[in-house]
Design a protein around this motif. Sequence first.
Motif, short mmCIF file in Angstrom:
data_model
loop_
_atom_site.label_atom_id
_atom_site.label_comp_id
_atom_site.label_asym_id
_atom_site.label_seq_id
_atom_site.Cartn_x
_atom_site.Cartn_y
_atom_site.Cartn_z
N GLU A 163 0.60 -1.15 -0.07
CA GLU A 163 0.03 0.05 -0.08
C GLU A 163 0.80 1.43 -0.11
O GLU A 163 0.78 2.06 -0.69
CB GLU A 163 -0.96 -0.05 0.96
CG GLU A 163 -1.68 1.27 1.27
CD GLU A 163 -2.54 1.25 2.68
OE1 GLU A 163 -3.45 2.25 2.85
OE2 GLU A 163 -2.57 0.40 3.36
N ALA A 164 1.72 1.34 0.87
CA ALA A 164 2.64 2.51 0.81
C ALA A 164 3.50 2.49 -0.43
O ALA A 164 3.56 3.52 -0.94
CB ALA A 164 4.04 2.13 2.08
N ALA A 165 3.96 1.73 -0.93
CA ALA A 165 4.50 1.71 -2.39
C ALA A 165 3.71 2.33 -3.26
O ALA A 165 4.18 3.13 -4.34
CB ALA A 165 5.21 0.23 -2.63
N ILE A 166 2.43 1.84 -3.64
CA ILE A 166 1.63 2.16 -4.47
C ILE A 166 1.17 3.81 -4.34
O ILE A 166 1.36 4.63 -5.06
CB ILE A 166 0.13 1.60 -4.59
CG1 ILE A 166 0.18 0.03 -4.94
CG2 ILE A 166 -0.70 2.33 -5.01
CD1 ILE A 166 -0.92 -0.85 -4.40
N LEU A 167 1.05 4.22 -3.00
CA LEU A 167 0.64 5.64 -2.81
C LEU A 167 2.00 6.35 -2.84
O LEU A 167 2.00 7.59 -3.42
CB LEU A 167 0.28 5.88 -1.26
CG LEU A 167 -1.12 5.14 -1.07
CD1 LEU A 167 -1.27 5.42 0.54
CD2 LEU A 167 -2.14 5.92 -1.68
N LEU A 168 3.26 5.94 -2.55
CA LEU A 168 4.43 6.62 -2.99
C LEU A 168 4.69 6.89 -4.34
O LEU A 168 5.08 7.93 -4.89
CB LEU A 168 5.79 5.98 -2.29
CG LEU A 168 6.95 6.61 -2.29
CD1 LEU A 168 7.07 8.05 -1.70
CD2 LEU A 168 7.99 5.75 -1.71
N ALA A 169 4.55 5.66 -5.11
CA ALA A 169 4.44 6.02 -6.55
C ALA A 169 3.76 6.90 -6.99
O ALA A 169 3.94 7.91 -7.93
CB ALA A 169 4.43 4.59 -7.16
N ARG A 170 2.40 6.87 -6.68
CA ARG A 170 1.41 7.87 -7.14
C ARG A 170 1.51 9.29 -6.66
O ARG A 170 1.47 10.33 -7.63
CB ARG A 170 -0.07 7.51 -6.59
CG ARG A 170 -0.64 6.30 -7.45
CD ARG A 170 -1.93 5.98 -6.60
NE ARG A 170 -2.42 4.73 -7.15
CZ ARG A 170 -3.48 3.98 -6.55
NH1 ARG A 170 -3.95 4.51 -6.02
NH2 ARG A 170 -3.83 2.95 -7.40
N TYR A 171 2.24 9.79 -5.56
CA TYR A 171 2.51 11.01 -5.08
C TYR A 171 3.78 11.47 -5.47
O TYR A 171 4.06 12.54 -5.96
CB TYR A 171 2.58 11.03 -3.64
CG TYR A 171 1.28 10.72 -2.99
CD1 TYR A 171 0.07 11.48 -3.30
CD2 TYR A 171 0.93 9.98 -1.82
CE1 TYR A 171 -1.19 11.22 -3.06
CE2 TYR A 171 -0.26 9.81 -1.35
CZ TYR A 171 -1.30 10.42 -1.85
OH TYR A 171 -2.51 10.40 -1.41
N SER A 172 4.69 10.61 -5.80
CA SER A 172 5.91 11.09 -6.14
C SER A 172 6.12 11.01 -7.66
O SER A 172 7.06 11.79 -8.22
CB SER A 172 7.31 10.32 -5.74
OG SER A 172 7.23 8.74 -6.31
N GLY A 173 5.46 10.28 -8.51
CA GLY A 173 5.79 10.07 -9.78
C GLY A 173 6.79 9.24 -10.20
O GLY A 173 6.97 8.86 -11.34
N ALA A 174 7.53 8.39 -9.29
CA ALA A 174 8.36 7.59 -9.38
C ALA A 174 7.76 6.03 -9.51
O ALA A 174 6.84 5.79 -8.98
CB ALA A 174 9.61 7.65 -8.41
N VAL A 175 8.55 5.24 -10.20
CA VAL A 175 8.34 3.88 -10.09
C VAL A 175 8.96 3.22 -8.73
O VAL A 175 10.16 3.63 -8.48
CB VAL A 175 8.96 2.80 -11.27
CG1 VAL A 175 9.01 1.47 -10.98
CG2 VAL A 175 8.14 3.45 -12.65
N VAL A 176 8.31 2.54 -7.75
CA VAL A 176 8.78 2.23 -6.60
C VAL A 176 9.03 0.72 -6.66
O VAL A 176 8.13 -0.21 -6.90
CB VAL A 176 7.75 2.49 -5.46
CG1 VAL A 176 8.29 1.92 -4.27
CG2 VAL A 176 7.43 3.99 -5.43
N ALA A 177 10.21 0.26 -6.24
CA ALA A 177 10.44 -1.20 -6.30
C ALA A 177 11.02 -1.53 -4.73
O ALA A 177 11.66 -1.00 -4.28
CB ALA A 177 11.73 -1.42 -7.03
N VAL A 178 10.18 -2.55 -4.30
CA VAL A 178 10.33 -3.11 -2.75
C VAL A 178 10.93 -4.35 -3.05
O VAL A 178 10.43 -5.45 -3.59
CB VAL A 178 8.74 -3.14 -2.13
CG1 VAL A 178 9.13 -3.40 -0.70
CG2 VAL A 178 8.10 -1.93 -2.32
#
Length: 286
Positions: A163-178
């Motif tokens: 959930e945090a990764a999805i939100l961080l991607a949406r707010y930052s515009g970055a692709v997030v890899a966990v």
Amino acid sequence: MTASPTLDLALRLNRVRANSPLILNITNHVSMNVMANVLLAIGASPAMAHAKQEVAEFAAMAGALTINIGTLSPRWVDAMEIAARAALGAQTPWVLDPVAVGATSYRQEVGAQLLRLSPSVIRGNASEILSLAKLSDQASSLHQQHSRGHGVDSTTTSHSAQEAAILLARYSGAVVAVTGESDLVTDGQKIARIDGGHALMPKVTALGCSLTGVVGAWIAQADTESTDDIFLATTAALASYAVAGELAGRIAQGPGSFSVAFLDTLYALDSNTLTQHARLEITDAR
């Protein structure tokens, strides 16, 4: 899980091998040598530089920039910001590796500063992604529900950070890899889940940091104007690393032999082996 038909793993591996992209890495003291060797093994050209007098020039000529906050100092932070701004100006994609970002107030401050400089990809373990998400003003609602990371080792799983990764991607515009026992990649709209790797990988210093450089090599060959292509390139990078880790683990006797086997496996990795052994799926983010 099977490889998604929309992701040509072989094509992306072959692009890296054919073009040998220059990757500028501002990384920590511990990982420089390991990271450089990993990048050479997969076919990229590493540059390990951190002097603020030259990082802007390097960032402008590189195929990608990676920034790792593992061993911070004020001069290195200045260089990180200069390099990130230069990368943005030159449309060079860059990867943020927020090592232990939740551990101290200084790391939180630096992590927040770098997050505002629009990384193309954010790669970290679950605790780091959870902590970085809390530093985003728009994602601050997460702060009550997730754990704090204390060091470079994750105390939570990649699934719990979804959930945090999805939100961080949406707010930052970055692709997030966990990354962790299993990995996930998201652009806020889609999620890739990658299996593979080996239990010995966390026992070898700097293999996680080195993955950040591999992501840099893969996104250096992507369409930087397309978040979707950055997402697919990042997914392919993690899948390649996971396959190499899994295959190296079959012949390793412990951390020492695994380190050697992993480099050799990366070097020998070909498109047929990659597509045969990759285990991943891409779905819509929920």
